[in-house]
Design a protein around this motif. Structure first.
Motif, short mmCIF file in Angstrom:
data_model
loop_
_atom_site.label_atom_id
_atom_site.label_comp_id
_atom_site.label_asym_id
_atom_site.label_seq_id
_atom_site.Cartn_x
_atom_site.Cartn_y
_atom_site.Cartn_z
N UNK A 149 -8.59 21.81 -13.36
CA UNK A 149 -7.85 20.56 -13.15
C UNK A 149 -8.22 19.53 -14.21
N UNK A 150 -7.27 18.66 -14.50
CA UNK A 150 -7.54 17.51 -15.34
C UNK A 150 -7.81 16.31 -14.45
N UNK A 151 -7.32 15.15 -14.85
CA UNK A 151 -7.44 13.94 -14.05
C UNK A 151 -6.70 14.14 -12.72
N UNK A 152 -7.40 13.90 -11.61
CA UNK A 152 -6.82 14.09 -10.28
C UNK A 152 -6.67 12.73 -9.60
N UNK A 153 -5.49 12.46 -9.09
CA UNK A 153 -5.20 11.22 -8.37
C UNK A 153 -4.60 11.56 -7.01
N UNK A 154 -4.37 10.53 -6.20
CA UNK A 154 -3.70 10.74 -4.92
C UNK A 154 -4.51 10.28 -3.74
N UNK A 155 -3.93 10.38 -2.53
CA UNK A 155 -4.65 10.01 -1.31
C UNK A 155 -5.96 10.76 -1.18
N UNK A 198 4.74 -2.45 -7.52
CA UNK A 198 5.78 -2.28 -6.50
C UNK A 198 5.20 -1.86 -5.16
N UNK A 199 4.24 -0.92 -5.19
CA UNK A 199 3.67 -0.41 -3.94
C UNK A 199 2.94 -1.50 -3.16
N UNK A 200 2.19 -2.33 -3.87
CA UNK A 200 1.40 -3.36 -3.20
C UNK A 200 2.23 -4.59 -2.86
N UNK A 201 3.37 -4.76 -3.54
CA UNK A 201 4.20 -5.93 -3.30
C UNK A 201 3.57 -7.22 -3.78
N UNK A 202 2.63 -7.14 -4.72
CA UNK A 202 1.91 -8.32 -5.17
C UNK A 202 2.69 -9.06 -6.25
N UNK A 203 2.18 -10.25 -6.62
CA UNK A 203 2.79 -11.03 -7.70
C UNK A 203 2.07 -10.78 -9.02
N UNK A 204 1.39 -9.65 -9.13
CA UNK A 204 0.61 -9.36 -10.33
C UNK A 204 1.49 -9.39 -11.58
N UNK A 257 5.51 7.49 -8.82
CA UNK A 257 5.77 6.48 -7.78
C UNK A 257 5.35 6.98 -6.41
N UNK A 258 5.54 8.26 -6.14
CA UNK A 258 5.16 8.83 -4.85
C UNK A 258 3.64 8.90 -4.70
N UNK A 259 2.97 9.32 -5.77
CA UNK A 259 1.51 9.37 -5.73
C UNK A 259 0.93 7.99 -5.46
N UNK A 260 1.43 7.00 -6.17
CA UNK A 260 0.91 5.64 -6.03
C UNK A 260 1.21 5.08 -4.65
N UNK A 261 2.45 5.22 -4.19
CA UNK A 261 2.82 4.66 -2.88
C UNK A 261 2.03 5.30 -1.75
N UNK A 262 1.85 6.61 -1.80
CA UNK A 262 1.11 7.29 -0.74
C UNK A 262 -0.37 6.94 -0.78
N UNK A 263 -0.91 6.73 -1.97
CA UNK A 263 -2.32 6.33 -2.07
C UNK A 263 -2.52 4.93 -1.52
#
Length: 335
Positions: free
Chosen positions: A155-161, A235-241, A294-300
Motif C-alpha cells: 500500500x501507499x498513502x492510506x486515507x479514510x474512516x 465542502x464536507x465540513x461546511x466551514x468558511x475556510x 469526495x467520498x473518502x473525505x465526506x465519510x471520514x
C-alpha cells in the motif's frame, strides 16, 4: 484477521463481514472488534502470545481451519514470522498488508513491483526496526511460511474512516475551524493514495481469486489533486475556510516539514515522484477500483463527527499537523 479493530484491519474485517464471511479477529483486547466477528485474545509480542491460535492444523479431507489470514503488522518482522509459521498448516492463504516503502529510496518515478527493494531486511529481526525493513522483513517471513500462498499488498498513502495516523483527520479538523488556511504549493499537484475500504475490498477479492506475490496498492497517479482533496474538506465540513495557496519554496524556507507538518503534501522532487508517481497497472488489471476523493473525505468527516471530532492516534506514530503559530506567521506574510 490478525488485528482487525483499527484502521486498515478494521476495514478488512468489516468488508469480510459484509460479504457474509465468518471472521475471527485475533487481537490484544484494547478495542472492540466490529459486531459479528468472533474474537481470540493474545499479544503476539509476548512469549506464548499466539497460544489462542494454536488450535488444530489441517482438518480431515485436506482443508484448513481458516481459508485466509490477513496481517497488517508493521513492527518487528519476527512477529510475522512466528504467526506465519504457526498458521502455515492451519490457513490456506496469508495476505500481508505491506508498503511501497519496501522499495529502495533511490527508486525512480513510475516504479512497479519489479523495482529494487531495501537491503538488510530479515524475517528474524526483533526490537526496533525501521518501517521499510519491518515491512520487507514481514513479506519475507510470510513468503518463507506460505510460499505461493502468500499475497503482499504494498500500500501507499492510506486515507479514510478509522485513520489513526492523523493525516486526513488533521486537515479536516483544521479546515473545520475555518478562516484562512495555509494550503501548500499549487492546487494542481497530483496525489496517489488509497481509501482503506478500497484496499480491503481488493485484498479480499485477490485472496479469494488465489492471487499471490506483490501488488502495489494505491490509486493511479492523479486520481485526485491536492486542491480537490482540500476543496472536498471545505465542502464536507461546511466551514468558511479560505484556502491560501502558498509557494512550496516559501513553506520550506520557513522550516515547515512536508508530509508531517502538512500531511499528504510533498514538494516536487525525488520523494514526491516515489510516493505519488508509482505504476499501479498490475493492481488495476487485477480489479482495483478507487472511489472518488469526495467520498473518502465526506465519510471520514462523518466518522470524525461521530467521535466528537477527535481521531484516535497510534501510540507508535508521532502526531502530525502544522503548529498554529507557524501557520499564522506564514499567513500574515501572505496578507
Amino acid at each position: 484477521m490478525l488485528g482487525g479493530t483499527e484502521f486498515v484491519g478494521r476495514a478488512v474485517t468489516e468488508a469480510a463481514l459484509a460479504r457474509g464471511w465468518e471472521v475471527t479477529v485475533f487481537h490484544r483486547g484494547r478495542h472492540a472488534p466490529p459486531p459479528g466477528a468472533a474474537e481470540l485474545l493474545g499479544d503476539r509480542t509476548t512469549e506464548d502470545g499466539l497460544a489462542a491460535l494454536a488450535g488444530p492444523g489441517e482438518v480431515p479431507g485436506g482443508g484448513y481451519a481458516w481459508d485466509l489470514v490477513v496481517d497488517t503488522w508493521s513492527g518487528a518482522p519476527s512477529a510475522v514470522r512466528d504467526a506465519a509459521r504457526l498458521l502455515a498448516d492451519r490457513a490456506a492463504r496469508y495476505a500481508y498488508v505491506s508498503s511501497r516503502s519496501v522499495y529502495d529510496h533511490s527508486a525512480p518515478a513510475g516504479l512497479a513491483e519489479e523495482g529494487s527493494l531495501v537491503a538488510g531486511a530479515s524475517p528474524d529481526a526483533g526490537g526496533d526496526v525501521s518501517y521499510p525493513l519491518a515491512k520487507r522483513g514481514g513479506e519475507l517471513a510470510a513468503l518463507d511460511a506460505f510460499g505461493d500462498r502468500a499475497l503482499f499488498a504494498r500500500a501507499g498513502l492510506i486515507l479514510g474512516p478509522w485513520e489513526n495516523i492523523g493525516r486526513l483527520p488533521w486537515w479536516l479538523g483544521r479546515i473545520a475551524r475555518g478562516g484562512p488556511v495555509l494550503a501548500p504549493g499549487t492546487p494542481d499537484v497530483a496525489l496517489q493514495y488509497i481509501d482503506a475500504r478500497d484496499l480491503a475490498n481488493w485484498l479480499l477479492d485477490a485472496a479469494d481469486s488465489g492471487l499471490h506475490g506483490p501488488y502495489d496498492l494505491v490509486s493511479r497517479a492523479g486520481h485526485a489533486t491536492m486542491g480537490q482533496l482540500l476543496d472536498a474538506c471545505v465542502r464536507a465540513t461546511g466551514s468558511d475556510a479560505e484556502l491560501r495557496w502558498t509557494p512550496a519554496e516559501k513553506i520550506l524556507a520557513a522550516g515547515v516539514e512536508p508530509w508531517t507538518d502538512l500531511p499528504v503534501w510533498l514538494p516536487p522532487g525525488e520523494l514526491y515522484e516515489a510516493i505519488h508517481g508509482g505504476d499501479v497497472s498490475r493492481a488495476y488489471e487485477a480489479g482495483l477500483r478507487c472511489r472518488p476523493v469526495e467520498e473518502t473525505v465526506a465519510d471520514t468527516w462523518k466518522w470524525l463527527e461521530e467521535l466528537g471530532g477527535v481521531a484516535p492516534q497510534r501510540p507508535d506514530r508521532p502526531a502530525v499537523g502544522l503548529d498554529p503559530a507557524k501557520e499564522a506567521e506564514l499567513l500574515a506574510e501572505e496578507a
